[in-house]
Design an enzyme around this catalytic site. Structure first.
Site, PDB file in Angstrom:
ATOM      1  N   ARG A  95       0.857  -1.215  -0.004  1.00 51.02           N
ATOM      2  CA  ARG A  95       0.232  -0.108  -0.132  1.00 51.02           C
ATOM      3  C   ARG A  95       0.782   1.217   0.020  1.00 51.02           C
ATOM      4  O   ARG A  95       0.619   2.115  -0.701  1.00 51.02           O
ATOM      5  CB  ARG A  95      -1.008  -0.151   1.214  1.00 51.02           C
ATOM      6  N   SER A  96       2.099   1.339   0.755  1.00 48.59           N
ATOM      7  CA  SER A  96       2.882   2.235   0.827  1.00 48.59           C
ATOM      8  C   SER A  96       3.338   2.565  -0.742  1.00 48.59           C
ATOM      9  O   SER A  96       3.556   3.903  -0.867  1.00 48.59           O
ATOM     10  CB  SER A  96       3.920   2.034   1.835  1.00 48.59           C
ATOM     11  N   ASN A 245      -1.235  15.304   2.865  1.00 47.57           N
ATOM     12  CA  ASN A 245      -2.810  15.250   3.319  1.00 47.57           C
ATOM     13  C   ASN A 245      -3.341  14.409   2.479  1.00 47.57           C
ATOM     14  O   ASN A 245      -4.293  13.433   3.181  1.00 47.57           O
ATOM     15  CB  ASN A 245      -3.189  16.428   3.088  1.00 47.57           C
ATOM     16  N   GLN A 284     -15.562 -16.654  26.876  1.00 49.21           N
ATOM     17  CA  GLN A 284     -15.913 -15.018  27.071  1.00 49.21           C
ATOM     18  C   GLN A 284     -14.773 -13.931  26.536  1.00 49.21           C
ATOM     19  O   GLN A 284     -14.967 -13.106  26.104  1.00 49.21           O
ATOM     20  CB  GLN A 284     -16.643 -14.746  28.308  1.00 49.21           C
ATOM     21  N   GLU A 368       4.082   9.750   8.206  1.00 47.30           N
ATOM     22  CA  GLU A 368       2.988  10.557   7.570  1.00 47.30           C
ATOM     23  C   GLU A 368       2.286  11.629   8.832  1.00 47.30           C
ATOM     24  O   GLU A 368       1.152  11.768   8.675  1.00 47.30           O
ATOM     25  CB  GLU A 368       1.928   9.904   6.788  1.00 47.30           C
ATOM     26  N   PHE A 388       2.347  22.931  19.685  1.00 52.54           N
ATOM     27  CA  PHE A 388       3.655  22.494  19.374  1.00 52.54           C
ATOM     28  C   PHE A 388       4.515  23.726  18.654  1.00 52.54           C
ATOM     29  O   PHE A 388       5.590  23.333  18.190  1.00 52.54           O
ATOM     30  CB  PHE A 388       3.539  21.261  18.467  1.00 52.54           C
TER      31      PHE A 388
END
Lengths: 389, 248
Positions: A95-96, A245, A284, A368, A388
């Site tokens: 995917r990267s 983004n 459970q 990212e 920041f």
């Protein structure tokens, strides 16, 4: 393991178009037959499966959301997200590769490039004839990219680049690098091509994560870049952040694929693993874990879908992408760890996909934009107070 | 070259079948439908023939509204247009073949391809019956196909080997696994598919030959038997396999 047929507890398919579903099914079939059977071997070897590039190009996965004029398919953002989800069910490294090629290379060339740059690079990148990478992060500037020290100086007919980039996916195998450097103190984008004198891209070794993906350094030692390789419409730090983004949007979707892989493996395992005379799925504590997984997957799916619809209607804010990237990566890593617990000792073997996803997600949670930075982006958005700087 | 491909919209092979209360249908909840896997080979072969010789590939499916999803997938793979022959509920294979033949005739297709069977009803009749109704040649269970002008050379899978047959156009071919490797529909193809036309008409089924009485699930399997845990059980195992199971 039984065949994967998706996770859709809330009938979210009912909110997708026929075409979005068909795109997802196609990529799912591709991942099932081309990626899953080989990926453990490549992860073990620490190699990227190069032979997949042509096949993924044939499917039209690179820059599919760009206009067909440049080799794309005018695909919408929800379908793009579903593609990322299915690919990452195979492996975050695969995917990267597609994220970088599409969101970090084709997108900036499309958005900031000249007509000639677009005409030359985009169709070749779409066909997989050329591979790209994106150089923003530096050894000493990760979360604070504005502090970058890589710089460009004007010279006759072009620019001289000096500096270094780090953690660059596809760097060593790339034909073109979209490199961000300061020109007179202002961030600009440059297309640095393989073979340019003074440009090297050594591979970073020793990774315990994203092993089926190439990660590199980019080193620029007085590299001459011709004027025609400046991305003319790039201007300031905002330009690379626009690219990030796009990529973060894809990650928010992608990690749901990892969640699904871990959940599917856990459910199948728990239903067949017998202890104390019954399948462990009947206990459970195991049910609690499985219910946690499927609930979180459902929440992330709904979050992503609305994120995509906002993006398609042009209303998306980057802080919303931060929230989804932050939440989904965090949960995906947690799900992978819980999945390992359900698998018991078997969970550490590469017979199951769990440990590979868990290790990959350690990177995905950090790259990212780290979990912390996305927290502070949303924090600033809701309080109006930046924490920041 | 005018090529027709007949496709079926069938439950996914992983579907757990439950019979509906009216015993005429399966429960639809939780069932996902796919393009009949054998039909994928037929589509791929049609697309290869078109790429080589030019022409048009039309996809025909008989079924309800949801069959359009399967037609759309074939269009995404590269077929040019679709035809949905609308039917309601169970259709016997001969009536189906008649409806398909009617459409193929009006379309003037010289090459007709379809899977050797659909994986839901498993009749494996439609190709042969359609060929008979049309007066076309017919090659079933095809694993290799060469068409040169009007000459057709095909290989069929037969027990323990292959049979090479020769015929001529027009022809109906039923496809078997091994004929080719079906392509994935590319994203561009999927995006283009929504602009390709799907005509809808009522299926000309004609006289009904067979009606569905009821659907039943297969009887439950007998539980397994353990006849021993070491090599001493081998003679008994062999005897049972030979005399009881009759498989060796």
């Amino acid at each position: 393991m039984s065949k994967f047929s998706g996770v859709d507890y809330f009938n979210i398919d009912g909110l997708l178009s026929e075409e979005e579903i068909l795109i997802r099914e196609t990529v799912r079939d591709f991942v099932e037959s081309e990626i899953i059977p080989i990926i453990e071997e490549y992860a073990r070897k620490g190699e990227f499966p190069m032979h997949l590039v042509g096949k993924m190009a044939e499917l039209g996965l690179f820059g599919a959301n760009l206009p067909s004029e440049y080799g794309g398919s005018d695909m919408n953002n929800v379908a793009y997200g579903l593609v990322m989800q299915e690919l990452e069910r195979g492996d975050s490294g695969i995917r990267s590769f597609v994220s970088v090629q599409s969101a970090l290379v084709m997108y900036p060339i499309f958005t900031f490039g000249s007509k000639e740059q677009k005409r030359y690079w985009l169709p070749r990148l779409a066909k997989g004839e050329k591979i790209g990478c994106f150089g923003l992060t530096e050894p000493d500037y990760g979360s604070n990219p504005g502090g970058m020290v890589t710089k460009a100086e004007k010279t006759e007919g072009g620019y001289i680049l000096n500096g270094a980039k780090m953690w660059i996916t596809n760097g060593t195998i790339a034909d073109v690098a979209v490199v961000w450097a300061k020109l007179d103190g202002r961030v600009k984008g440059f297309l640095v091509e393989k073979g340019m004198k003074g440009f090297t891209a050594p591979e970073m070794k020793g990774k315990h994560s994203l092993r089926a993906s190439v990660t590199s350094e980019l080193v620029f030692d007085n590299v001459f870049v011709p004027e025609s390789n400046l991305l003319p419409n790039s201007d300031g730090l905002k330009s690379p952040l626009m690219c990030l983004n796009q990529a973060r949007y894809g990650i928010a979707w992608g990690v749901v694929g990892s969640m699904m892989a871990c959940y599917h493996s856990s459910l199948t395992y728990a239903q067949s693993r017998v202890q104390f005379g019954k399948p462990i799925a009947g206990f459970q504590m195991t049910q609690q874990k499985l219910v946690y997984m499927v609930t979180e997957i459902t929440k992330s799916q709904l979050m992503n879908l609305q994120l995509g619809r906002l993006k398609d209607s042009g209303q998306l804010r980057f802080q919303q992408v931060s929230m989804a990237k932050r939440n989904n990566c965090d949960i995906a890593l947690d799900i992978a760890r819980v999945a390992r617990e359900i698998h018991g000792a078997n969970g550490i073997l590469d017979e199951y996909p769990v440990m590979r996803h868990a290790a990959n997600l350690e990177s995905v949670k950090t790259y990212e934009g780290t979990h912390e930075m996305h927290t502070l982006i949303v924090g600033e958005d809701i309080t109006g107070l930046p924490a920041f700087n | 070259m005018n090529i027709a491909v007949c496709v079926s919209h069938v439950p996914d092979t992983t579907t757990k079948i439950r019979i509906a209360a009216d015993k005429q249908n399966i429960e639809q909840q939780g069932v996902s439908y796919i393009l009949n896997p054998y039909d994928e080979f037929a589509i791929e072969e049609a697309l290869k023939l078109k790429e080589k010789n030019g022409g048009e590939v039309v996809v025909i499916s008989a079924g309800g509204e949801t069959s359009k999803e399967t037609i759309r997938k074939a269009l995404a793979m590269g077929a040019d247009r679709g035809v949905l022959l609308k039917t309601n509920g169970f259709v016997d294979s001969i009536s189906l073949a008649k409806a398909l033949a009617e459409e193929i005739k009006s379309n003037g297709s010289e090459i007709v391809l379809m899977g050797k069977q659909s994986i839901d009803y498993d009749n494996s009749i439609t190709a042969q019956a359609a060929a008979e109704i049309l007066g076309y040649g017919c090659v079933t269970v095809c694993v290799d196909l060469k068409i040169d002008g009007t000459k057709v050379i095909a290989e069929r899978e037969i027990e323990g080997g292959r049979e090479v047959v020769e015929t001529s156009l027009p022809v109906v071919i039923s496809a078997q696994k091994g004929l080719n490797n079906p392509r994935y529909p590319a994203i561009k193809g999927i995006m283009e598919a929504k602009r390709k036309p799907i005509a809808e008409k009522d299926a000309a089924l004609g006289k009904v030959h067979t009606v569905l009485s009821e659907l039943k699930l297969p009887s439950a399997k007998n539980p397994g038997r353990i006849i021993g845990t070491d090599s001493s059980a081998v003679p008994e195992l062999v005897r049972l396999l030979r005399e009881e199971a009759k498989v060796i």
